[in-house]
Design an enzyme around this catalytic site. Sequence first.
Site, mmCIF file in Angstrom:
data_model
loop_
_atom_site.group_PDB
_atom_site.id
_atom_site.type_symbol
_atom_site.label_atom_id
_atom_site.label_comp_id
_atom_site.label_asym_id
_atom_site.label_seq_id
_atom_site.Cartn_x
_atom_site.Cartn_y
_atom_site.Cartn_z
ATOM 1 N N GLY A 12 45.582 37.213 34.298
ATOM 2 C CA GLY A 12 45.327 35.772 34.211
ATOM 3 C C GLY A 12 46.499 34.961 34.726
ATOM 4 O O GLY A 12 47.546 35.513 35.088
ATOM 5 N N ASP A 13 46.286 33.651 34.818
ATOM 6 C CA ASP A 13 47.323 32.708 35.257
ATOM 7 C C ASP A 13 47.798 32.986 36.683
ATOM 8 O O ASP A 13 48.960 32.783 37.002
ATOM 9 C CB ASP A 13 48.530 32.727 34.293
ATOM 10 C CG ASP A 13 48.093 32.574 32.864
ATOM 11 O OD1 ASP A 13 47.293 31.674 32.602
ATOM 12 O OD2 ASP A 13 48.524 33.368 32.003
ATOM 13 N N LYS A 16 44.258 30.282 40.020
ATOM 14 C CA LYS A 16 42.914 30.227 40.614
ATOM 15 C C LYS A 16 42.455 28.792 40.898
ATOM 16 O O LYS A 16 41.737 28.541 41.857
ATOM 17 C CB LYS A 16 41.903 30.911 39.669
ATOM 18 C CG LYS A 16 42.226 32.374 39.421
ATOM 19 C CD LYS A 16 41.295 33.014 38.419
ATOM 20 C CE LYS A 16 41.629 32.745 36.966
ATOM 21 N NZ LYS A 16 42.827 33.394 36.445
ATOM 22 N N GLY A 40 43.060 27.781 31.095
ATOM 23 C CA GLY A 40 43.674 26.466 31.293
ATOM 24 C C GLY A 40 43.983 26.250 32.747
ATOM 25 O O GLY A 40 44.452 27.160 33.416
ATOM 26 N N HIS A 41 43.657 25.089 33.272
ATOM 27 C CA HIS A 41 44.113 24.772 34.623
ATOM 28 C C HIS A 41 44.600 23.332 34.669
ATOM 29 O O HIS A 41 44.152 22.479 33.909
ATOM 30 C CB HIS A 41 43.043 25.063 35.679
ATOM 31 C CG HIS A 41 41.715 24.465 35.385
ATOM 32 N ND1 HIS A 41 40.669 25.195 34.885
ATOM 33 C CD2 HIS A 41 41.278 23.203 35.499
ATOM 34 C CE1 HIS A 41 39.642 24.398 34.699
ATOM 35 N NE2 HIS A 41 39.986 23.186 35.074
ATOM 36 N N GLN A 225 40.811 33.893 32.924
ATOM 37 C CA GLN A 225 41.629 35.078 32.588
ATOM 38 C C GLN A 225 41.753 35.976 33.832
ATOM 39 O O GLN A 225 41.738 35.457 34.933
ATOM 40 C CB GLN A 225 41.049 35.842 31.394
ATOM 41 C CG GLN A 225 41.150 35.106 30.070
ATOM 42 C CD GLN A 225 39.979 34.182 29.809
ATOM 43 O OE1 GLN A 225 38.848 34.538 30.000
ATOM 44 N NE2 GLN A 225 40.246 32.981 29.351
ATOM 45 N N PRO A 305 56.089 31.526 26.403
ATOM 46 C CA PRO A 305 56.697 32.056 27.623
ATOM 47 C C PRO A 305 55.927 33.286 28.084
ATOM 48 O O PRO A 305 55.548 34.125 27.271
ATOM 49 C CB PRO A 305 58.124 32.438 27.194
ATOM 50 C CG PRO A 305 58.151 32.376 25.719
ATOM 51 C CD PRO A 305 56.974 31.584 25.236
ATOM 52 N N LYS A 332 52.199 31.690 44.611
ATOM 53 C CA LYS A 332 53.575 31.615 44.097
ATOM 54 C C LYS A 332 54.567 32.498 44.867
ATOM 55 O O LYS A 332 55.527 33.013 44.279
ATOM 56 C CB LYS A 332 53.597 31.950 42.598
ATOM 57 C CG LYS A 332 52.877 30.878 41.777
ATOM 58 C CD LYS A 332 53.126 31.045 40.322
ATOM 59 C CE LYS A 332 53.245 29.732 39.605
ATOM 60 N NZ LYS A 332 53.572 29.827 38.218
ATOM 61 N N ASP A 334 56.701 31.546 46.967
ATOM 62 C CA ASP A 334 58.001 30.850 47.024
ATOM 63 C C ASP A 334 58.919 31.236 45.859
ATOM 64 O O ASP A 334 60.143 31.171 45.986
ATOM 65 C CB ASP A 334 57.775 29.328 47.016
ATOM 66 C CG ASP A 334 56.933 28.904 45.824
ATOM 67 O OD1 ASP A 334 55.801 29.416 45.685
ATOM 68 O OD2 ASP A 334 57.411 28.088 45.006
ATOM 69 N N SER A 414 49.812 30.828 49.030
ATOM 70 C CA SER A 414 50.304 29.578 48.461
ATOM 71 C C SER A 414 51.826 29.662 48.328
ATOM 72 O O SER A 414 52.367 30.616 47.769
ATOM 73 C CB SER A 414 49.646 29.362 47.092
ATOM 74 O OG SER A 414 50.225 28.266 46.448
ATOM 75 N N VAL A 415 52.516 28.638 48.894
ATOM 76 C CA VAL A 415 53.988 28.662 48.888
ATOM 77 C C VAL A 415 54.576 27.525 48.050
ATOM 78 O O VAL A 415 55.758 27.206 48.166
ATOM 79 C CB VAL A 415 54.557 28.614 50.335
ATOM 80 C CG1 VAL A 415 54.252 29.911 51.073
ATOM 81 C CG2 VAL A 415 54.014 27.410 51.114
ATOM 82 N N GLY A 416 53.742 26.920 47.205
ATOM 83 C CA GLY A 416 54.213 25.849 46.321
ATOM 84 C C GLY A 416 53.018 25.265 45.590
ATOM 85 O O GLY A 416 51.874 25.523 45.961
HETATM 86 P P1 IMP Z 1 41.802 35.395 23.405
HETATM 87 O O1 IMP Z 1 41.065 35.360 24.713
HETATM 88 O O2 IMP Z 1 42.246 34.030 22.944
HETATM 89 O O3 IMP Z 1 41.069 36.154 22.351
HETATM 90 O O4 IMP Z 1 43.181 36.202 23.644
HETATM 91 C C1 IMP Z 1 43.180 37.600 23.960
HETATM 92 C C2 IMP Z 1 44.300 37.934 24.935
HETATM 93 O O5 IMP Z 1 43.997 37.343 26.211
HETATM 94 C C3 IMP Z 1 45.690 37.382 24.567
HETATM 95 O O6 IMP Z 1 46.667 38.287 25.015
HETATM 96 C C4 IMP Z 1 45.783 36.076 25.363
HETATM 97 O O7 IMP Z 1 47.116 35.701 25.600
HETATM 98 C C5 IMP Z 1 45.067 36.493 26.637
HETATM 99 N N1 IMP Z 1 44.465 35.346 27.351
HETATM 100 C C6 IMP Z 1 43.351 34.669 27.027
HETATM 101 N N2 IMP Z 1 43.096 33.711 27.922
HETATM 102 C C7 IMP Z 1 44.050 33.789 28.861
HETATM 103 C C8 IMP Z 1 44.306 33.074 30.083
HETATM 104 O O8 IMP Z 1 43.573 32.175 30.506
HETATM 105 N N3 IMP Z 1 45.422 33.459 30.771
HETATM 106 C C9 IMP Z 1 46.221 34.490 30.369
HETATM 107 N N4 IMP Z 1 46.022 35.189 29.245
HETATM 108 C C10 IMP Z 1 44.930 34.844 28.492
#
Ligand code: IMP
Length: 429
Positions: A12-13, A16, A40-41, A225, A305, A332, A334, A414-416
């Site tokens: 994830g992260d 996207k 989250g975006h 995710q 973090p 990312k 960069d 993507s460079v920034g």
């Molecule tokens: P849950 O989806 O809240 O049940 O969390 C289960 C696991 O997935 C945990 O390790 C979260 O940190 C991870 N996780 C859930 N959603 C995301 C996301 O959008 N990005 C990165 N990790 C995620």
Amino acid sequence: MSTLVIVGTQWGDEGKGKIVDLIADRVRAVVRFQGGNNAGHTLVVNGKKHIFHLIPSGILHENITCMIGNGVVIDPQVLLQEIERLRKEGVEVSPDRLKISRHAHVIMPYHKALDLAREEKKGKKKIGTTGRGIGPCYEDKAARVGIRIHDLLKEESFALRLEPVLAEKNFILQNFYNHPPLSFDKVFEEYVTYGKSLAAYVEDVSRLLEDMISRGDNVVFEGAQGTFLDIDHGTYPYVTSSNTLAGNVCCGVGLGPGSIHNVVGVVKAYTTRVGGGPFPTELHGELGEKIRDSGGEYGSTTGRPRRCGWLDITMLKKAKRLNGLNALVITKLDVLSGLPEVKIAVGYKVNGRAISDVPCELDLFEKCEPVYEVLPGWQEDIRQIRAFDSLPANTKRYLKTIEDMLGVPIWIVSVGPGRDETIVMRDIF
Ligand code: IMP
């Protein structure tokens, strides 16, 4: 094109959201198919940065209809807050522009209470969930005691469904977790009110999509995710509660596999993970902190973090197989500028034995030590570069190594964070 799935290839992260923004002028709909507000975006509205968790990326583009498929779990309070926040910023989120599947499951207050209470009880063994009630909501879906969006619209049947399930949850909350019970009347009234506010957005998403696709409209399915958080193929139990892979688009919106034309895997130029679980290429010292700081690697949902490490090709090969990737987006890049060398894990070793695939058994994966291919780094700032040929030789070598090892062409680099800080290598449409 016609349809395109965007999935994360790591934990994830991967960034996207930016991709949708880049191709927005060619897209008619952006659709979420799994997960909930654990994702989250970041969207920039009138110069102000906002983090959205449920509304699909694309809402800022007037030509795009955003849809939330049946595979998503919806916290109505969060969704209404996001709609309200956008409205205050001058973005009208009318029912013409946002469609919610009537069959999406609803995150109820007892799901959130159970998610938090359970993690607390796990102590050191906790998964590190986002605590948004995602897992307990999917549990109820599978147990066939879930509340779906359309249930909120019919008071009598909603009461009949809510009563037994709340009685059971209250028993568990009180007797196992020492948590105060939730009041039926309060929950019922609150959620009936949410139902009234959301009624105009409720639609048959599957049918709408069938119409759009048969007209030849371009549709993007936006994964949340990443591949290794998939409940079946990820690092179980350190995973989320849904299938995050491209194949789940079909069940999560109500379409057949023939409706999927392109699958794009988003790869961060290094690896990150939030929450617990194995991570063979994790960097524990100063270098990990340096990457975290330059990459701004803090969770957008929980602010935690992120753990940082080198790129892992073995994981990406598995992600290619699991998703059927036909194009890559590297993000990312960069962040790696200025390092004397960059490493790519090309396999693992356990007690001297070579392992060439991500093992399915968690205890074995935990023991995997990465085998690295070391490449020279680049010192130049690459954020201003807009063409592959203008990149430093070592940066090109890094990208070419990834492309060759995976056998999947890179579409975008993507460079920034900015929209224009992008190199388009080819057109995949
Ligand atoms: P849950 O989806 O809240 O049940 O969390 C289960 C696991 O997935 C945990 O390790 C979260 O940190 C991870 N996780 C859930 N959603 C995301 C996301 O959008 N990005 C990165 N990790 C995620």
